[in-house]
Design a protein around this motif. Structure first.
Motif, PDB file in Angstrom:
ATOM      1  N   GLY A  65      -0.226   0.082   2.683  1.00 23.51           N
ATOM      2  CA  GLY A  65      -1.543   1.388   2.639  1.00 23.51           C
ATOM      3  C   GLY A  65      -2.463   1.529   3.906  1.00 23.51           C
ATOM      4  O   GLY A  65      -2.800   2.118   4.207  1.00 23.51           O
ATOM      5  N   MET A  66      -1.257   1.442   5.400  1.00 25.69           N
ATOM      6  CA  MET A  66      -1.384   1.929   6.554  1.00 25.69           C
ATOM      7  C   MET A  66      -1.600   3.504   6.341  1.00 25.69           C
ATOM      8  O   MET A  66      -1.095   4.256   5.580  1.00 25.69           O
ATOM      9  CB  MET A  66       0.035   2.058   7.435  1.00 25.69           C
ATOM     10  CG  MET A  66      -0.379   2.067   8.662  1.00 25.69           C
ATOM     11  SD  MET A  66      -1.714   0.377   9.391  1.00 25.69           S
ATOM     12  CE  MET A  66      -2.322   1.556  11.024  1.00 25.69           C
ATOM     13  N   SER A  67      -2.642   3.547   7.543  1.00 23.72           N
ATOM     14  CA  SER A  67      -3.316   5.132   7.064  1.00 23.72           C
ATOM     15  C   SER A  67      -3.861   5.575   8.593  1.00 23.72           C
ATOM     16  O   SER A  67      -4.156   4.722   9.243  1.00 23.72           O
ATOM     17  CB  SER A  67      -4.373   5.115   5.658  1.00 23.72           C
ATOM     18  OG  SER A  67      -5.381   4.728   6.170  1.00 23.72           O
ATOM     19  N   ARG A  70      -6.946   3.532   8.623  1.00 19.24           N
ATOM     20  CA  ARG A  70      -7.111   2.236   8.838  1.00 19.24           C
ATOM     21  C   ARG A  70      -6.634   2.271  10.625  1.00 19.24           C
ATOM     22  O   ARG A  70      -8.025   1.285  11.406  1.00 19.24           O
ATOM     23  CB  ARG A  70      -5.910   1.221   8.597  1.00 19.24           C
ATOM     24  CG  ARG A  70      -6.221   0.953   6.939  1.00 19.24           C
ATOM     25  CD  ARG A  70      -5.013   0.474   6.103  1.00 19.24           C
ATOM     26  NE  ARG A  70      -5.121  -1.028   6.645  1.00 19.24           N
ATOM     27  CZ  ARG A  70      -3.827  -2.072   6.967  1.00 19.24           C
ATOM     28  NH1 ARG A  70      -3.244  -1.363   5.514  1.00 19.24           N
ATOM     29  NH2 ARG A  70      -3.849  -3.180   7.170  1.00 19.24           N
ATOM     30  N   ASP A 549      -6.739  11.584   1.694  1.00 15.56           N
ATOM     31  CA  ASP A 549      -6.534   9.716   1.211  1.00 15.56           C
ATOM     32  C   ASP A 549      -4.819   9.093   1.330  1.00 15.56           C
ATOM     33  O   ASP A 549      -4.861   8.582  -0.245  1.00 15.56           O
ATOM     34  CB  ASP A 549      -7.251   9.254  -0.097  1.00 15.56           C
ATOM     35  CG  ASP A 549      -8.820   9.358  -0.281  1.00 15.56           C
ATOM     36  OD1 ASP A 549      -8.894   9.458   0.930  1.00 15.56           O
ATOM     37  OD2 ASP A 549      -9.712   9.850  -1.060  1.00 15.56           O
ATOM     38  N   GLU A 551      -1.642   7.036   2.152  1.00  9.71           N
ATOM     39  CA  GLU A 551      -1.010   5.668   2.851  1.00  9.71           C
ATOM     40  C   GLU A 551       0.061   5.840   2.857  1.00  9.71           C
ATOM     41  O   GLU A 551       0.448   6.560   1.917  1.00  9.71           O
ATOM     42  CB  GLU A 551      -1.616   4.830   2.523  1.00  9.71           C
ATOM     43  CG  GLU A 551      -2.413   4.625   0.884  1.00  9.71           C
ATOM     44  CD  GLU A 551      -3.179   3.970   0.526  1.00  9.71           C
ATOM     45  OE1 GLU A 551      -4.137   3.520   1.396  1.00  9.71           O
ATOM     46  OE2 GLU A 551      -3.029   3.052  -0.799  1.00  9.71           O
ATOM     47  N   LYS A 590      -3.408   7.523  -2.484  1.00  6.65           N
ATOM     48  CA  LYS A 590      -4.301   6.205  -2.713  1.00  6.65           C
ATOM     49  C   LYS A 590      -4.069   5.938  -3.907  1.00  6.65           C
ATOM     50  O   LYS A 590      -3.498   5.158  -4.419  1.00  6.65           O
ATOM     51  CB  LYS A 590      -5.831   6.193  -2.466  1.00  6.65           C
ATOM     52  CG  LYS A 590      -6.398   4.786  -1.950  1.00  6.65           C
ATOM     53  CD  LYS A 590      -7.772   4.532  -1.972  1.00  6.65           C
ATOM     54  CE  LYS A 590      -8.145   3.000  -1.833  1.00  6.65           C
ATOM     55  NZ  LYS A 590      -9.297   3.260  -0.695  1.00  6.65           N
ATOM     56  N   HIS A 593      -0.772   5.750  -4.703  1.00  4.02           N
ATOM     57  CA  HIS A 593      -0.823   3.911  -4.507  1.00  4.02           C
ATOM     58  C   HIS A 593      -0.453   2.959  -5.118  1.00  4.02           C
ATOM     59  O   HIS A 593       0.090   1.782  -5.323  1.00  4.02           O
ATOM     60  CB  HIS A 593      -1.030   4.166  -2.939  1.00  4.02           C
ATOM     61  CG  HIS A 593      -0.222   2.662  -2.383  1.00  4.02           C
ATOM     62  ND1 HIS A 593      -0.928   2.123  -1.122  1.00  4.02           N
ATOM     63  CD2 HIS A 593       0.886   2.195  -2.573  1.00  4.02           C
ATOM     64  CE1 HIS A 593      -0.645   1.680  -0.856  1.00  4.02           C
ATOM     65  NE2 HIS A 593       0.419   0.777  -1.401  1.00  4.02           N
TER      66      HIS A 593
END
Length: 607
Positions: A65-67, A70, A549, A551, A590, A593
């Motif tokens: 979920g790296m974005s 973050r 959103d 990621e 998101k 994911h």
């Protein structure tokens, strides 16, 4: 906008390097490290590592979920001063001597911040480090150390092998902070480093504080250790080497000159017997005075916490150098290991350094032709050798009762995977010891035993009893001059180059020495933009096309993903996407994911 951030990050690192080259102090580091471009570069640097997906102490703080959001959250915490280091997860890996090495695994956010710190510290300190230091540095490796020893340490009489006792665990935090504060005038950055060192670790569900040392496994730990040990490098090169190095060359041996004049006189008279007798006598005698008190040489190299000194001089002075090193290390809070520190006579014993045995060759009977006369060219040269213990260890891996045996655990693998696995093991061994002077003799039997083990494993898999059938089926002659007869598996693919797995193709010949200090390039700071960053900055879900959103979804290894879904007719579309493009990352929204992690995604097919 984001591209300009990357350019600004590159320019900042170039400015930091420029100040490091000119030995100017560094200011406002904490303020400048909050650039989004630096965090993007850090992300692109460490996501490819095998340990990037390893979980620390916080199961929610992972690479999944790296974005950009973050990254912005971490930067905001740094700006407000509310960022807190979390304790690392302690694990242990076995060492060669049977003990265990502690390894600390940080959480993902801590890894990212540490990588930004590492890039800044490396850009600043790398130009200041000595040429004798090779560990944890760009464009340097074990081979650059060994090549330097081979090329420039001719005539060494004594080796002083040094090992620092519990080096990484015994670095004093006060020493690290003091050394950083000399040139980095930024209290907030120094406090960030101090808090990281004291963050502690969790072992067996128990929290432990850290009062000394740098965490092994931390991204910034190698550069911090080099900053401390740089003080040792400067002490040796600026004080010990000038003190124990003197004289341009040794004095001539008067007895040798007298016999040489008598030999020439016999040649002029035509007295062949006298000439031959004097020639034999001269070959047993040094041309220069080996005990000349006016000639000394001291040389030094270091790789991580292991260092080696080569000394030309008497034993008493070699022991004095060893004692002075121990005394200086105590000044910076370290201890010289008495069990692993030796003063070794270079001609009678071998020094053990980085898995090699290093000796000074000497043989008066071995002559080499130079122009019109023969000389003792071997004498004084440095010899790198494969230790016998290495040969014994690798022979045991492929034998049972001293005979090559098949590997039962590999029988379930495909032929390609069997040959690929054995070939990778043998290539790794040969590539590391490619500088050894005895590589053919030391690794020749290992190569044969490994190939026999491959052949017997394939024969056991297919129940082939006649060795000749396996030779005809799997053995191939070398296609190139530098390729030996080997075992090969080829998988043909329609419209693509065939896949090949080989074992035993590398020739066991020493690689020529071509290293000089001037040929080591400085690391490129800017470089090219990562392919993952290009997709992330594009701002579009690679499955459904959404632009909000976003990621990244990561898998540890693409090979594991293939094995997980092998044999299934209906693979999820995200799996087909990653396998078709040979990526272990995919940028999604998101919603997609969440469906991927829950195993529910069934979106559009890959075109």
């Amino acid at each position: 906008m984001l591209t300009s951030e990357m350019l600004l990050a590159d320019r900042y690192l170039q400015v930091v390097r420029s100040r490091g080259q000119r030995n100017l102090p560094l200011e406002r580091v904490y303020r400048n490290m909050r650039r989004q471009g630096l965090f993007l570069k850090a992300y692109a640097k460490i996501y490819v590592n095998d340990g990037a997906t390893t979980v620390g102490t916080d199961a929610q703080d992972t690479i999944q979920g790296m974005s950009l959001a973050r990254i912005d959250a971490i930067i905001e915490q740094l700006r407000e001063g509310s960022y807190r280091w979390k304790p690392s997860r302690r694990t242990y890996i076995p060492k060669r001597n049977g003990s265990q090495r502690p390894l600390s695994i940080p959480n993902w956010s801590d890894k990212l911040v540490q990588e930004v710190m590492r890039m800044i510290l490396e850009a600043y300190y790398e130009p200041q480090f000595q040429d004798s230091s090779h560990g944890f540095r760009p464009n340097r490796s074990c081979h650059t150390v060994l090549r330097e020893i081979k090329k420039t340490w001719t005539g060494t009489k004594w080796f002083i092998e040094g090992d620092i006792k519990g080096c990484f665990d015994n670095f004093q935090h006060e020493v690290i902070v003091t050394l950083l504060s000399r040139t980095i005038h930024d209290n907030r950055f120094i406090k960030l480093v101090k808090d990281m060192l004291r963050a502690g670790y969790i072992d067996d569900w128990q929290y432990h504080r850290t009062y000394s040392g740098v965490p092994q496994g931390g991204i910034v730990s190698p550069i911090l250790s080099n900053i401390v040990l740089h003080e040792l490098d400067k002490y040796v090169e600026e004080q010990l080497i000038p003190r124990y190095t003197r004289g341009q060359r040794r004095k001539r041996n008067r007895e040798y000159d007298r016999l040489w004049a008598a030999k020439k006189a016999a040649q002029r008279r035509g007295d062949k017997e006298r000439f031959r007798a004097l020639t034999r006598q001269l070959r047993q005698m040094p041309r220069h005075d080996p005990y000349d008190p006016g000639f000394r040489r001291l040389r030094y190299v270091r790789y991580a916490d292991d260092f080696l000194l080569g000394f030309i001089g008497p034993k008493e002075e070699a022991l004095a150098i060893k004692a002075e090193l121990g005394a200086y290390l105590q000044q910076i809070g370290l201890t010289l290991s008495k069990e692993k520190t030796y003063a070794t006579h270079a001609r009678e014993q071998a020094a053990k350094f980085l898995g090699y045995e290093i000796t000074t060759a000497w043989d008066d009977a071995k002559l080499s032709l130079c122009r019109d006369y023969k000389i003792r060219a071997l004498n004084g040269t440095i010899q790198l050798r494969v230790p016998r213990a290495v040969s014994v260890k690798w022979l045991r891996r492929y034998t049972r009762n001293r005979k090559p045996c098949h590997k039962g655990g590999y029988i379930e693998l495909s032929d390609y995977e069997i040959v690929q696995t054995f070939g990778a093991q043998l290539r790794g061994l040969v590539n590391y010891y490619i500088l050894a002077d005895n590589i053919g003799k030391a690794l020749g039997r290992i190569r044969w035993v490994c190939m026999e083990s491959v052949r017997k494993t394939l024969a056991a898999k297919h129940k082939i009893r006649q060795p000749s059938r396996t030779f005809r089926r799997y053995f191939r002659d070398g296609n190139y001059p530098d390729e030996w007869k080997h075992i090969q598996i080829t998988i043909e693919r329609e419209g693509k180059p065939p896949l090949m797995a080989k074992c035993g193709e590398m020739p066991l010949r020493k690689r020529p020495i071509s290293y000089t200090k001037d040929t080591i390039p400085l690391p490129v700071i800017a470089g090219t933009k990562s392919e993952l960053l290009t997709r992330l900055l594009k701002g579009e879900c690679e499955l459904c096309g959404r632009t909000t959103d976003l990621e990244a979804h990561h898998v540890n290894k693409l090979r594991n993903l293939r094995k997980r879904w092998q044999g299934r007719r209906q693979k999820p579309q995200w799996v087909q996407f990653m396998i078709a493009r040979r990526r272990k990352t995919i940028v999604v929204c998101k919603a997609c994911h969440q469906k991927i992690t829950g195993g529910r995604y069934d979106g559009p097919k890959v075109g």
